[in-house]
Design an enzyme around this catalytic site. Structure first.
Site, PDB file in Angstrom:
ATOM      1  N   MET A  30       0.838  -1.207   0.000  1.00 20.57           N
ATOM      2  CA  MET A  30       0.000   0.000   0.000  1.00 20.57           C
ATOM      3  C   MET A  30       0.876   1.262   0.000  1.00 20.57           C
ATOM      4  O   MET A  30       0.389   2.357   0.255  1.00 20.57           O
ATOM      5  CB  MET A  30      -0.928   0.000   1.213  1.00 20.57           C
ATOM      6  CG  MET A  30      -1.899  -1.176   1.190  1.00 20.57           C
ATOM      7  SD  MET A  30      -3.399  -0.880   2.111  1.00 20.57           S
ATOM      8  CE  MET A  30      -2.756  -0.679   3.755  1.00 20.57           C
ATOM      9  N   LEU A  33       6.690   3.194   1.638  1.00 20.71           N
ATOM     10  CA  LEU A  33       7.542   2.023   1.805  1.00 20.71           C
ATOM     11  C   LEU A  33       8.640   2.238   2.842  1.00 20.71           C
ATOM     12  O   LEU A  33       9.191   3.328   2.966  1.00 20.71           O
ATOM     13  CB  LEU A  33       8.167   1.651   0.452  1.00 20.71           C
ATOM     14  CG  LEU A  33       7.160   1.389  -0.669  1.00 20.71           C
ATOM     15  CD1 LEU A  33       7.893   1.058  -1.965  1.00 20.71           C
ATOM     16  CD2 LEU A  33       6.183   0.265  -0.315  1.00 20.71           C
ATOM     17  N   HIS A  37       9.071  -3.421   3.692  1.00 23.37           N
ATOM     18  CA  HIS A  37       8.744  -3.617   2.277  1.00 23.37           C
ATOM     19  C   HIS A  37      10.024  -3.926   1.482  1.00 23.37           C
ATOM     20  O   HIS A  37      10.033  -4.778   0.600  1.00 23.37           O
ATOM     21  CB  HIS A  37       8.112  -2.352   1.691  1.00 23.37           C
ATOM     22  CG  HIS A  37       6.831  -1.927   2.336  1.00 23.37           C
ATOM     23  ND1 HIS A  37       6.732  -0.811   3.128  1.00 23.37           N
ATOM     24  CD2 HIS A  37       5.584  -2.456   2.293  1.00 23.37           C
ATOM     25  CE1 HIS A  37       5.490  -0.670   3.542  1.00 23.37           C
ATOM     26  NE2 HIS A  37       4.765  -1.658   3.065  1.00 23.37           N
ATOM     27  N   GLN A  61     -10.650  -2.731   1.294  1.00 24.26           N
ATOM     28  CA  GLN A  61     -10.219  -3.490   2.479  1.00 24.26           C
ATOM     29  C   GLN A  61     -10.285  -2.662   3.747  1.00 24.26           C
ATOM     30  O   GLN A  61      -9.907  -3.130   4.817  1.00 24.26           O
ATOM     31  CB  GLN A  61      -8.830  -4.090   2.274  1.00 24.26           C
ATOM     32  CG  GLN A  61      -7.686  -3.105   2.322  1.00 24.26           C
ATOM     33  CD  GLN A  61      -6.359  -3.751   1.934  1.00 24.26           C
ATOM     34  OE1 GLN A  61      -6.201  -4.256   0.821  1.00 24.26           O
ATOM     35  NE2 GLN A  61      -5.407  -3.766   2.843  1.00 24.26           N
ATOM     36  N   GLY A 147       4.724 -10.279   3.850  1.00 20.28           N
ATOM     37  CA  GLY A 147       5.429 -10.242   5.119  1.00 20.28           C
ATOM     38  C   GLY A 147       4.687 -11.011   6.205  1.00 20.28           C
ATOM     39  O   GLY A 147       3.452 -11.005   6.258  1.00 20.28           O
ATOM     40  N   ASP A 150       2.036  -9.333   8.691  1.00 18.28           N
ATOM     41  CA  ASP A 150       0.594  -9.554   8.550  1.00 18.28           C
ATOM     42  C   ASP A 150       0.380 -11.057   8.410  1.00 18.28           C
ATOM     43  O   ASP A 150       0.065 -11.564   7.326  1.00 18.28           O
ATOM     44  CB  ASP A 150       0.079  -8.801   7.323  1.00 18.28           C
ATOM     45  CG  ASP A 150       0.318  -7.309   7.436  1.00 18.28           C
ATOM     46  OD1 ASP A 150      -0.543  -6.615   7.984  1.00 18.28           O
ATOM     47  OD2 ASP A 150       1.391  -6.834   7.007  1.00 18.28           O
ATOM     48  N   SER A 185       6.140  -0.313  10.307  1.00 15.68           N
ATOM     49  CA  SER A 185       4.807  -0.203   9.711  1.00 15.68           C
ATOM     50  C   SER A 185       4.613   1.211   9.196  1.00 15.68           C
ATOM     51  O   SER A 185       5.075   2.170   9.829  1.00 15.68           O
ATOM     52  CB  SER A 185       3.742  -0.508  10.775  1.00 15.68           C
ATOM     53  OG  SER A 185       2.465  -0.084  10.328  1.00 15.68           O
ATOM     54  N   SER A 186       3.926   1.334   8.068  1.00 13.60           N
ATOM     55  CA  SER A 186       3.599   2.677   7.554  1.00 13.60           C
ATOM     56  C   SER A 186       2.783   3.437   8.588  1.00 13.60           C
ATOM     57  O   SER A 186       2.841   4.663   8.656  1.00 13.60           O
ATOM     58  CB  SER A 186       2.816   2.558   6.255  1.00 13.60           C
ATOM     59  OG  SER A 186       3.474   1.701   5.350  1.00 13.60           O
TER      60      SER A 186
HETATM   61  P1  AMP Z   1       1.384  -2.919   3.458  1.00 14.47           P
HETATM   62  O1  AMP Z   1       1.957  -1.854   2.564  1.00 14.47           O
HETATM   63  O2  AMP Z   1       1.330  -2.537   4.901  1.00 14.47           O
HETATM   64  O3  AMP Z   1       0.095  -3.495   2.923  1.00 14.47           O
HETATM   65  O4  AMP Z   1       2.428  -4.115   3.410  1.00 14.47           O
HETATM   66  C1  AMP Z   1       2.807  -4.699   2.188  1.00 14.47           C
HETATM   67  C2  AMP Z   1       3.575  -5.966   2.455  1.00 14.47           C
HETATM   68  O5  AMP Z   1       4.735  -5.662   3.233  1.00 14.47           O
HETATM   69  C3  AMP Z   1       2.764  -6.981   3.273  1.00 14.47           C
HETATM   70  O6  AMP Z   1       3.014  -8.278   2.769  1.00 14.47           O
HETATM   71  C4  AMP Z   1       3.312  -6.805   4.657  1.00 14.47           C
HETATM   72  O7  AMP Z   1       3.201  -7.966   5.455  1.00 14.47           O
HETATM   73  C5  AMP Z   1       4.760  -6.486   4.373  1.00 14.47           C
HETATM   74  N1  AMP Z   1       5.336  -5.777   5.523  1.00 14.47           N
HETATM   75  C6  AMP Z   1       4.882  -4.636   6.098  1.00 14.47           C
HETATM   76  N2  AMP Z   1       5.626  -4.324   7.178  1.00 14.47           N
HETATM   77  C7  AMP Z   1       6.562  -5.294   7.302  1.00 14.47           C
HETATM   78  C8  AMP Z   1       7.617  -5.557   8.218  1.00 14.47           C
HETATM   79  N3  AMP Z   1       7.858  -4.752   9.246  1.00 14.47           N
HETATM   80  N4  AMP Z   1       8.365  -6.651   8.030  1.00 14.47           N
HETATM   81  C9  AMP Z   1       8.129  -7.506   6.992  1.00 14.47           C
HETATM   82  N5  AMP Z   1       7.149  -7.315   6.081  1.00 14.47           N
HETATM   83  C10 AMP Z   1       6.372  -6.228   6.236  1.00 14.47           C
END
Ligand code: AMP
Length: 280
Positions: A30, A33, A37, A61, A147, A150, A185-186
């Protein structure tokens, strides 16, 4: 960095790569980054000839009271990170590129979506599975990277891919943390300095749970109680859930006698954070 918003242009590019016999990896995100990510992109770049990173804040979502509007966005910074990591293409559609006004088809995965975040975010996994199915149909990658941050999402996507015969290898990647333990986390950007300190109770609770399991404790209720106690010491924290589930089917489980996921969602002020550990 090439950024495409049109799904058909992405499909055409991937078709070109395929003609050349190249393999393709997909990293769905999303945006906004960070190193978490980047760890997925790095792995995808290692394992595939070409890598597509999708950046899409997927409206379906998010529940009506959630942070869709305020979700952080910075496509310029994202584009630099993706380019430096060596990926080939960013797919960054607008909602109207993905959803026709009369869009009416959804992917619903039962069982693994029911517990944990599925309880408090009733439309969430349906939205995730629908958009990831669309991304899989558009990009048709060999491998897709998710990741463990999640963890339930990873389990849900694996189940969906198996059940619907997508024929895509799902690669799960470990949680990347800040130096002090907070899972990247974002959404960490929402935290005030005081809340940022309070947020450490999540990773502290995870470490406590890991210590107990690794020390041979098998009583799930005892492990959860100790983890809750760690979080409850933090006045700014409000627990949404702390649960142990079987890693195979994401159903509540009270004993460490096979692969388990121990997961939590905790509000720090208005910010909802998640963390977890898995023992396979
Ligand atoms: P998001 O942009 O939050 O939807 O995350 C996109 C992908 O990055 C998802 O598969 C998340 O699980 C992964 N992700 C987000 N934060 C982390 C983290 N701290 N460590 C590993 N993977 C991550």
């Amino acid at each position: 960095m090439r950024i495409e918003s049109n799904p058909e242009n992405v499909r055409a590019q991937v078709r070109e790569w395929r003609k050349q016999g190249l393999t393709v990896g997909l990293v769905p995100t999303m945006g906004y980054l960070h190193e978490g990510h980047k760890s997925l992109i790095d792995r995808a770049v290692k394992e595939n000839d070409r890598v597509v990173v999708s950046i899409f804040v997927n409206p379906i979502q998010f529940g009506p009271t959630e942070d869709l509007e305020s979700y952080p966005r910075d496509l310029n910074a994202d584009s630099r990170l993706v380019e430096n990591a060596g990926a080939s293409l960013i797919f960054a559609p607008q909602p109207e590129d993905m959803y026709a006004a009369d869009f009416s088809t959804y992917v619903q995965v039962n069982e693994v979506s029911e517990q944990l975040c599925g309880k408090t975010r009733p439309v969430h996994f349906r939205g995730v599975c629908t958009v990831v199915s669309k991304l899989f149909n558009i990009v048709a990658p060999d491998r897709a990277y998710f990741g463990q941050k999640d963890a339930q999402q990873l389990a849900v996507i694996r189940r969906m891919v198996r059940d619907l015969n997508f024929g895509i290898t799902i690669v799960g990647c470990p949680i990347v943390r800040e130096a002090d333990g907070l899972a990247k986390s974002s959404r960490n950007t929402y935290l005030s300095p005081e809340e940022r300190k309070a947020a450490l109770c999540l990773s502290r609770a995870v470490r406590r749970g890991e210590e107990l399991v690794d020390g041979g404790e098998t009583d799930g209720d005892k492990i959860i109680a100790e983890m809750r106690a760690v979080i409850e010491q933090e006045p700014l924290a409000e627990i949404e859930y702390v649960e142990m589930v079987s890693w195979d089917n994401i159903q509540i489980h009270h004993k460490v006698d096979g692969p388990i996921l121990t997961a939590m969602a905790v509000r720090i002020g208005k910010t909802r954070l998640i963390d977890n550990f898995i023992r396979e």
